[in-house]
Motif scaffolding. Structure first.
Motif, PDB file in Angstrom:
ATOM      1  N   LEU A  77      -0.367 -12.721 -92.481  1.00 42.69           N
ATOM      2  CA  LEU A  77       0.619 -13.318 -91.281  1.00 42.69           C
ATOM      3  C   LEU A  77       2.286 -13.294 -91.238  1.00 42.69           C
ATOM      4  N   ARG A  78       2.954 -12.977 -92.471  1.00 44.39           N
ATOM      5  CA  ARG A  78       4.095 -12.480 -92.234  1.00 44.39           C
ATOM      6  C   ARG A  78       4.529 -10.946 -91.542  1.00 44.39           C
ATOM      7  N   ASP A  79       2.801 -10.050 -92.144  1.00 36.99           N
ATOM      8  CA  ASP A  79       2.673  -8.641 -91.255  1.00 36.99           C
ATOM      9  C   ASP A  79       2.797  -8.444 -90.390  1.00 36.99           C
ATOM     10  N   VAL A  80       1.696  -9.805 -89.563  1.00 38.38           N
ATOM     11  CA  VAL A  80       1.598  -9.909 -88.892  1.00 38.38           C
ATOM     12  C   VAL A  80       2.744  -9.808 -87.120  1.00 38.38           C
ATOM     13  N   ALA A  81       3.549 -11.299 -87.676  1.00 46.18           N
ATOM     14  CA  ALA A  81       4.672 -11.432 -86.820  1.00 46.18           C
ATOM     15  C   ALA A  81       5.514 -10.163 -87.096  1.00 46.18           C
ATOM     16  N   ALA A  82       5.990  -9.721 -87.796  1.00 45.89           N
ATOM     17  CA  ALA A  82       6.533  -8.707 -88.586  1.00 45.89           C
ATOM     18  C   ALA A  82       6.512  -7.362 -87.725  1.00 45.89           C
ATOM     19  N   ALA A  83       4.813  -6.748 -87.131  1.00 45.27           N
ATOM     20  CA  ALA A  83       4.316  -6.107 -86.036  1.00 45.27           C
ATOM     21  C   ALA A  83       4.324  -6.622 -84.580  1.00 45.27           C
ATOM     22  N   MET A  84       4.430  -7.884 -85.056  1.00 46.56           N
ATOM     23  CA  MET A  84       5.064  -8.674 -83.152  1.00 46.56           C
ATOM     24  C   MET A  84       5.999  -8.196 -82.804  1.00 46.56           C
ATOM     25  N   THR A 113      10.831 -17.315 -71.648  1.00 48.99           N
ATOM     26  CA  THR A 113       9.987 -17.750 -72.531  1.00 48.99           C
ATOM     27  C   THR A 113       8.767 -17.385 -72.977  1.00 48.99           C
ATOM     28  N   VAL A 114       8.802 -16.264 -74.304  1.00 56.83           N
ATOM     29  CA  VAL A 114       7.085 -15.478 -73.542  1.00 56.83           C
ATOM     30  C   VAL A 114       6.474 -16.162 -74.771  1.00 56.83           C
ATOM     31  N   LEU A 115       5.316 -16.239 -73.889  1.00 58.98           N
ATOM     32  CA  LEU A 115       3.910 -16.752 -74.437  1.00 58.98           C
ATOM     33  C   LEU A 115       3.643 -16.693 -75.518  1.00 58.98           C
ATOM     34  N   VAL A 116       2.617 -16.941 -76.509  1.00 62.55           N
ATOM     35  CA  VAL A 116       2.150 -16.138 -77.919  1.00 62.55           C
ATOM     36  C   VAL A 116       0.733 -17.119 -78.352  1.00 62.55           C
ATOM     37  N   ASP A 117      -0.061 -16.622 -78.134  1.00 61.92           N
ATOM     38  CA  ASP A 117      -1.193 -16.193 -79.215  1.00 61.92           C
ATOM     39  C   ASP A 117      -2.166 -16.012 -79.931  1.00 61.92           C
ATOM     40  N   ASP A 118      -3.494 -16.149 -80.594  1.00 68.77           N
ATOM     41  CA  ASP A 118      -3.768 -15.476 -81.063  1.00 68.77           C
ATOM     42  C   ASP A 118      -5.214 -14.074 -80.293  1.00 68.77           C
ATOM     43  N   VAL A 119      -6.011 -14.218 -79.345  1.00 66.80           N
ATOM     44  CA  VAL A 119      -6.620 -13.841 -78.996  1.00 66.80           C
ATOM     45  C   VAL A 119      -6.799 -14.326 -77.434  1.00 66.80           C
ATOM     46  N   ALA A 176       3.454 -11.984 -72.658  1.00 74.08           N
ATOM     47  CA  ALA A 176       2.918 -13.371 -73.187  1.00 74.08           C
ATOM     48  C   ALA A 176       2.184 -12.042 -74.374  1.00 74.08           C
ATOM     49  N   LEU A 177       1.985 -12.413 -75.322  1.00 74.16           N
ATOM     50  CA  LEU A 177       1.697 -12.194 -76.788  1.00 74.16           C
ATOM     51  C   LEU A 177       0.704 -12.436 -77.085  1.00 74.16           C
ATOM     52  N   CYS A 178      -0.351 -11.512 -77.768  1.00 75.90           N
ATOM     53  CA  CYS A 178      -1.311 -11.972 -78.437  1.00 75.90           C
ATOM     54  C   CYS A 178      -1.264 -10.528 -79.522  1.00 75.90           C
ATOM     55  N   VAL A 179      -1.858 -11.082 -80.859  1.00 76.91           N
ATOM     56  CA  VAL A 179      -2.316 -10.220 -81.934  1.00 76.91           C
ATOM     57  C   VAL A 179      -3.894  -9.511 -80.893  1.00 76.91           C
ATOM     58  N   LEU A 180      -4.949 -10.732 -80.333  1.00 75.50           N
ATOM     59  CA  LEU A 180      -5.710  -9.040 -80.272  1.00 75.50           C
ATOM     60  C   LEU A 180      -6.353  -9.605 -79.089  1.00 75.50           C
ATOM     61  N   LEU A 221      -0.806  -6.436 -80.255  1.00 75.76           N
ATOM     62  CA  LEU A 221      -0.581  -6.476 -81.021  1.00 75.76           C
ATOM     63  C   LEU A 221      -1.788  -4.943 -81.399  1.00 75.76           C
ATOM     64  N   LEU A 222      -3.128  -5.231 -81.216  1.00 74.30           N
ATOM     65  CA  LEU A 222      -4.002  -4.479 -81.373  1.00 74.30           C
ATOM     66  C   LEU A 222      -5.306  -5.086 -79.744  1.00 74.30           C
ATOM     67  N   ALA A 223      -6.066  -4.067 -79.873  1.00 74.21           N
ATOM     68  CA  ALA A 223      -6.654  -4.303 -78.766  1.00 74.21           C
ATOM     69  C   ALA A 223      -8.368  -4.114 -79.574  1.00 74.21           C
TER      70      ALA A 223
END
Length: 183
Positions: free
Chosen positions: A48-55, A114-120, A144-148, A168-170
Motif C-alpha cells: 500500500l505504501r509503495d502504491v501510494a508513493a508511485a501514485m 479535488t482529485v478523485l481516487v479509486d482502486d479500479v 481522477a486517479l486509479c491503481v488499475l 497507475l497501471l493498465a
C-alpha cells in the motif's frame, strides 16, 4: 511498460497479492473469472505504501484535496494523503442515514481542486457519479486517479465530463495470465 521499470516490479507485486483467480460478480451482474481485490492491497502495508508513493507521481500539480470513494478508495486516499501531504475527504455512495447525514467527510472542499481516487476503473460510472456529487458541493473536479484501469470505456466517459483519468497501471501492464479478466 517494459519489465525493467520499477513500475513493472510493482505491477508484479500487485498481481501476486491482489489479483485473484476466482469467480466475481460485478454490480451490473457481469460475472468475471478473476478480479482485483483492493482489500488485499490495503491489508499489505508495504505494498500500500509503495502504491501510494508511485501514485503520488501522477497527482496533478494543482491538486488541493484528494477524495477517496468508499470502500476501495479510502485506504488508498489515506496512504496517498500521507505520501503527498494533501488533505483527504471520504465519499459515501449515499449520504449517511444517521448522525451527520453527510456524504462527504473530511477536509473542506469548497472551491478547492479535488482529485478523485479509486482502486479500479472500468466503465467510469462510479467516478462520474462522485464527480457530480463533489461539483454540486462546490469542488472543482478535473482529475481522477486509479491503481488499475480496465479498458471498458471509463476514460472516455470521464473525458466527456472534463475529467482526466490518470491510471497507475493498465490491465495489460499486469503479468499474464492475470490480465485477461481482472475486475
Amino acid at each position: 511498460m517494459t519489465t525493467s521499470t520499477p513500475l513493472a516490479g510493482l505491477a508484479a507485486r500487485l498481481a501476486e497479492t491482489a489479483c485473484v483467480d476466482a469467480p466475481f460478480k460485478l454490480a451490473n451482474g457481469t460475472q468475471l473469472d478473476a478480479y482485483f481485490d483492493e482489500y488485499r492491497l490495503a491489508a499489505d502495508p508495504t505494498l500500500l505504501r509503495d502504491v501510494a508513493a508511485a501514485m503520488a507521481n501522477i497527482v496533478p500539480d494543482d491538486a488541493q484535496v484528494l477524495a477517496g470513494i468508499e470502500l476501495g478508495g479510502v485506504p488508498l486516499v489515506v496512504a496517498l494523503s500521507a505520501a503527498t501531504g494533501l488533505p483527504a475527504v471520504f465519499l459515501r455512495r449515499q449520504p449517511k442515514g444517521y448522525g451527520s447525514h453527510r456524504q462527504i467527510e473530511g477536509a473542506a472542499i469548497d472551491g478547492r481542486r479535488t482529485v478523485l481516487v479509486d482502486d479500479v476503473v472500468r466503465s467510469g460510472g462510479q467516478l462520474l457519479h462522485m464527480t457530480r456529487i463533489l461539483r454540486i458541493a462546490g469542488a472543482p473536479v478535473a482529475d481522477a486517479l486509479c491503481v488499475l484501469e480496465r479498458p471498458l470505456g471509463g476514460r472516455g466517459l470521464l473525458g466527456d465530463q472534463r475529467v482526466t483519468l490518470h491510471s497507475l497501471l493498465a490491465e495489460a501492464d499486469l503479468p499474464s495470465p492475470r490480465n485477461g479478466d481482472a475486475a
